[in-house]
Design a protein around this motif. Structure first.
Motif, PDB file in Angstrom:
ATOM      1  N   ARG A  96       1.140   3.634  -2.990  1.00  0.00           N
ATOM      2  CA  ARG A  96      -0.052   4.445  -3.235  1.00  0.00           C
ATOM      3  C   ARG A  96       0.020   5.752  -2.458  1.00  0.00           C
ATOM      4  N   LEU A  97       0.635   5.683  -1.282  1.00  0.00           N
ATOM      5  CA  LEU A  97       0.858   6.911  -0.524  1.00  0.00           C
ATOM      6  C   LEU A  97       1.862   7.806  -1.241  1.00  0.00           C
ATOM      7  N   TRP A 105       0.824  -1.217   0.000  1.00  0.00           N
ATOM      8  CA  TRP A 105       0.000   0.000   0.000  1.00  0.00           C
ATOM      9  C   TRP A 105       0.855   1.262   0.000  1.00  0.00           C
ATOM     10  N   PHE A 165      -7.200   9.288  -4.111  1.00  0.00           N
ATOM     11  CA  PHE A 165      -6.489   8.450  -3.147  1.00  0.00           C
ATOM     12  C   PHE A 165      -7.449   7.849  -2.121  1.00  0.00           C
ATOM     13  N   LEU A 166      -8.334   8.656  -1.570  1.00  0.00           N
ATOM     14  CA  LEU A 166      -9.270   8.166  -0.557  1.00  0.00           C
ATOM     15  C   LEU A 166     -10.266   7.173  -1.143  1.00  0.00           C
ATOM     16  N   ASP A 173      -7.785   4.094  -3.144  1.00  0.00           N
ATOM     17  CA  ASP A 173      -6.716   3.428  -2.404  1.00  0.00           C
ATOM     18  C   ASP A 173      -7.031   3.178  -0.933  1.00  0.00           C
ATOM     19  N   CYS A 174      -7.928   3.938  -0.375  1.00  0.00           N
ATOM     20  CA  CYS A 174      -8.228   3.800   1.058  1.00  0.00           C
ATOM     21  C   CYS A 174      -9.568   3.126   1.329  1.00  0.00           C
ATOM     22  N   ALA A 175     -10.594   3.502   0.541  1.00  0.00           N
ATOM     23  CA  ALA A 175     -11.948   3.013   0.824  1.00  0.00           C
ATOM     24  C   ALA A 175     -12.046   1.491   0.834  1.00  0.00           C
ATOM     25  N   CYS A 203      -9.764  -0.776   1.525  1.00  0.00           N
ATOM     26  CA  CYS A 203      -9.096  -1.288   2.727  1.00  0.00           C
ATOM     27  C   CYS A 203      -9.920  -0.993   3.976  1.00  0.00           C
ATOM     28  N   MET A 204     -10.481   0.213   4.035  1.00  0.00           N
ATOM     29  CA  MET A 204     -11.283   0.573   5.197  1.00  0.00           C
ATOM     30  C   MET A 204     -12.543  -0.276   5.284  1.00  0.00           C
TER      31      MET A 204
END
Length: 696
Positions: A194-195, A191, A207-208, A211-213, A215-216
């Protein structure tokens, strides 16, 4: 295939067939087995070995327990625990291979086949739920990150891939949350790029969302399921909640090492514990949960001082790592990724390829700081290490080699890759094929015979800690469902499972709450190893002030000795009207035992259902001992009767087989035969003719 280029879908199908063949090879030739006692306990619970199907498991999330319960309820004659675990392993490795082949058809195929070969032994042969959880979780992250990349590139399959990945992450956390946590630390390296992209592109929304949603969402499902289990299963005051707190305290102490007696003697004695208690804890002999309680574990953990860092452990594990096939395979692919070195500066995936090495070392350093790293933890981490390193390196390896792997060159490269993996994993893939399965060994066959014997009359025998570190599971194939009620009269003495609701309810069938208590309040013989027997004798004599005085051997089945643990009987009455005589003595088993034969002058109808003991008191010291004996009646299995049975041939003869005495049982002892009925005993006037002629 000769006329046109083989497609990605066809390559994936060929890989799946290869995977199926390797599973068949493992099952037919490599003799799969359960990799730990925990695994056997879980399989026993799932299959109803504790008396009924349940969704509550000692170590596994109840959501997974419900899945197993549904399978067993639908088709109860199969060992669904192993089949479900095998199915999840197969799906996980197949999904990983399919992703790799889709990304780079030829190099992906080689890596996928090598992965299956490398995972045959740790996953399919030595079945263990921590490693299974690691493989399932790692596959979940591969699908999740591959799906996120496909979605960014607007390729088909992005959303279904992410959904499958999230489902595998949830299942991995249900099987073993600790493994899920370790693999998640490993996966963080996938990951991190991606940061870096966020820093480069400055597109926070993208990104949110991309790349984040995902995983969250996966973490929300995992931790949400844990919250629901706490709410619905571990309700305050329930047996499950009590056991969880007990087991957590047990883990904090036993999993990380019990402090030595010499270093903490004052602290132990302040708790009322003896050196024997410390030895028992170090050997995990904690079945006496009136003494080894949750509070005991937490108190010892609190006074255990901070340990200095164990540098020798680190050196040990660096050496061990260098020899591990999984680590070597990961390192070899890393070397392939580095070649040629002249283009090293152009590598894009330096962070995700290198990060698993740092994560692996960090996880080991955490464990080494408190205790040695458990072998299962090492293997679980290495499984995810290999998958993530290969996943990160594959794209750039394919850029260098994919176009060259055509025709005969592709076949040659595949043959070299497979041969290399087989050579590295020779001891795991080839050697076991020439060895007989453990289940066919003489000890395993003897235990099967033993179980058939003791299961006919469950009021007579307990079978405890049979013959190996893995216990009684070695007598059964991991694909074989345990007999109904298998653990109703077969208990493992010493493990922490004795506090679990399953075992507690099991003991209720014997009207007992404690396994140890039941042993000295019954006439059941005990199958037990000599080493464990010594620990029990030491511990209980100190703890209960002579309740367990000694033991006697009463029978033997195959390679197994059956002992009776003997105790100080309360309410013992004298009876001078009844008579008995000690007639003969000799030694047995290389003079390890003294054998005494006696006669009891009572009619059979007065002896029905009673047991017999030899009571002795030293004239010099006043010290008393009591040993259980057997009636000289034999059943169809050739076993002597512990309770008088009028259905067998009548007898007035009894035999006592006790550990060798320091001096003869002569006039330095007062001796009596004791007849017991339930919790009452009668001490009979006994004539001692052992060292002189008997009348007549």
């Amino acid at each position: 295939m000769k006329k046109k280029e083989i497609t990605v879908r066809q390559m994936q199908c060929l890989f799946t067939v290869f995977h199926m063949l390797m599973v068949a090879y493992a099952v037919l030739f490599l003799h799969p087995f359960y990799g730990s006692n925990d695994e056997f306990s879980l399989a026993a619970i799932a299959s109803g070995g504790y008396g009924k199907y349940t969704q509550y498991f000692i170590y596994i999330h109840s959501g997974f327990g419900w899945l197993l319960k549904l399978f067993y309820s639908a088709v109860p004659n199969l060992n669904w625990y192993t089949l479900v675990m095998y199915g999840l392993i197969f799906l996980s490795l197949t999904f990983v291979g399919a992703v790799w082949i889709r990304r780079a058809k030829r190099t992906g195929m080689l890596l996928s086949m090598a992965l299956v070969l490398a995972c045959v032994q740790p996953l399919y042969v030595e079945l263990q739920y921590t490693k299974t959880a690691a493989a399932v979780t790692a596959a979940g992250y591969v699908l999740l990150f591959a799906g996120m990349d496909d979605r960014k590139r607007k390729k088909a399959g992005g959303c279904p891939g992410m959904a499958a990945g999230i489902l595998l992450l949830l299942l991995g956390s249900w099987i073993r949350f600790h493994a899920f946590g370790m693999v998640t630390l490993m996966a963080f390296g996938l990951w991190l790029p991606r940061l870096q992209s966020l820093w480069k592109d400055r597109d926070l929304k993208r990104f949110l969302l991309w790349d984040c949603a995902p995983c969250m969402l996966a973490f929300a499902l995992v931790f949400g399921s844990i919250f629901l289990e706490n709410l619905l299963v571990y309700t305050p005051g329930s047996p499950e909640a009590h056991y969880r707190e007990y087991d957590r305290a047990r883990q904090q102490l036993l999993d990380y090492g019990v402090p030595e007696w010499d270093e903490y003697q004052a602290e132990y004695e302040a708790m009322g514990l003896t050196r024997t208690d410390c030895i028992n804890l170090q050997n995990w002999l904690i079945a006496d949960y009136d003494r080894y309680t949750e509070e005991t574990f937490r108190t010892i953990t609190d006074f255990r001082r901070a340990r200095p860092f164990q540098w020798e452990y680190l050196l040990d594990y660096l050496v061990i790592l260098a020899k591990k096939p999984l680590f070597l395979l990961g390192a070899l692919v890393t070397v392939l990724w580095l070649f040629p070195l002249s283009t090293m500066t152009k590598r894009k995936n330096r962070l995700p390829v290198g990060y698993p090495y740092a994560a692996l070392l960090g996880i080991y350093l955490y464990f080494i700081a408190i205790y040695r790293v458990l072998p299962i933890v090492v293997t679980a981490c290495l499984l995810s290490f290999v998958i993530f390193v290969w996943f990160a390196a594959e794209e750039e390896i394919a850029e260098s080699w994919e176009g060259r792997l055509t025709g005969r060159r592709a076949l040659a490269a595949g043959a070299v890759a497979m041969a290399s993996v087989v050579c590295i994993c020779f001891r795991m893939l080839v050697t076991p094929a020439f060895q007989p399965p453990v289940q066919d060994s003489e000890p395993s066959a003897a235990f099967r015979s033993l179980y058939d014997t003791i299961s006919r009359e469950k009021k007579i025998y307990y079978a405890l800690d049979p013959f190996t570190g893995n216990g009684m599971e070695l007598a059964y194939s991991i694909f074989e469902k345990l007999p109904d009620g298998y653990l109703t009269n077969v208990f493992a003495l010493g493990g922490w499972e004795t506090e679990s609701p399953q075992v507690v309810s099991n003991l209720a069938a014997y009207e007992q709450r404690s396994l140890l208590t039941s042993l000295y309040q019954s006439d059941r013989a005990v199958l037990i190893s000599n080493t464990l027997l010594e620990h029990i004798m030491l511990h209980l004599q100190d703890t209960y002030d002579g309740i367990f005085i000694t033991y006697s051997k009463v029978n033997q089945i195959g390679n197994f000795d059956l002992f009776a643990l003997n105790y100080k009987m309360s309410g013992l009455k004298d009876n001078d009207e009844l008579t008995a005589s000690l007639d003969r003595t000799y030694t047995a088993e290389n003079e390890r035992y003294d054998v005494f034969e006696a006669t009891v002058n009572l009619p059979p109808e007065e002896l029905e259902g009673r047991s017999v003991f030899l009571w002795m008191e030293s004239v010099e010291s006043g010290k008393r001992r009591m040993y259980q004996g057997t009636w000289q009646q034999q059943d169809e299995d050739g076993l002597y009767s512990m309770l008088y049975d009028t259905g067998l041939a009548d007898t007035d003869q009894v035999r006592f087989m006790i550990p060798k005495l320091s001096y003869p049982l002569d006039d330095r002892y007062e001796v009596h035969i004791v007849i017991r009925d339930g919790d009452k005993g009668v001490k009979i006037r006994t004539e001692n003719h052992l060292y002189g002629p008997a009348p007549g």
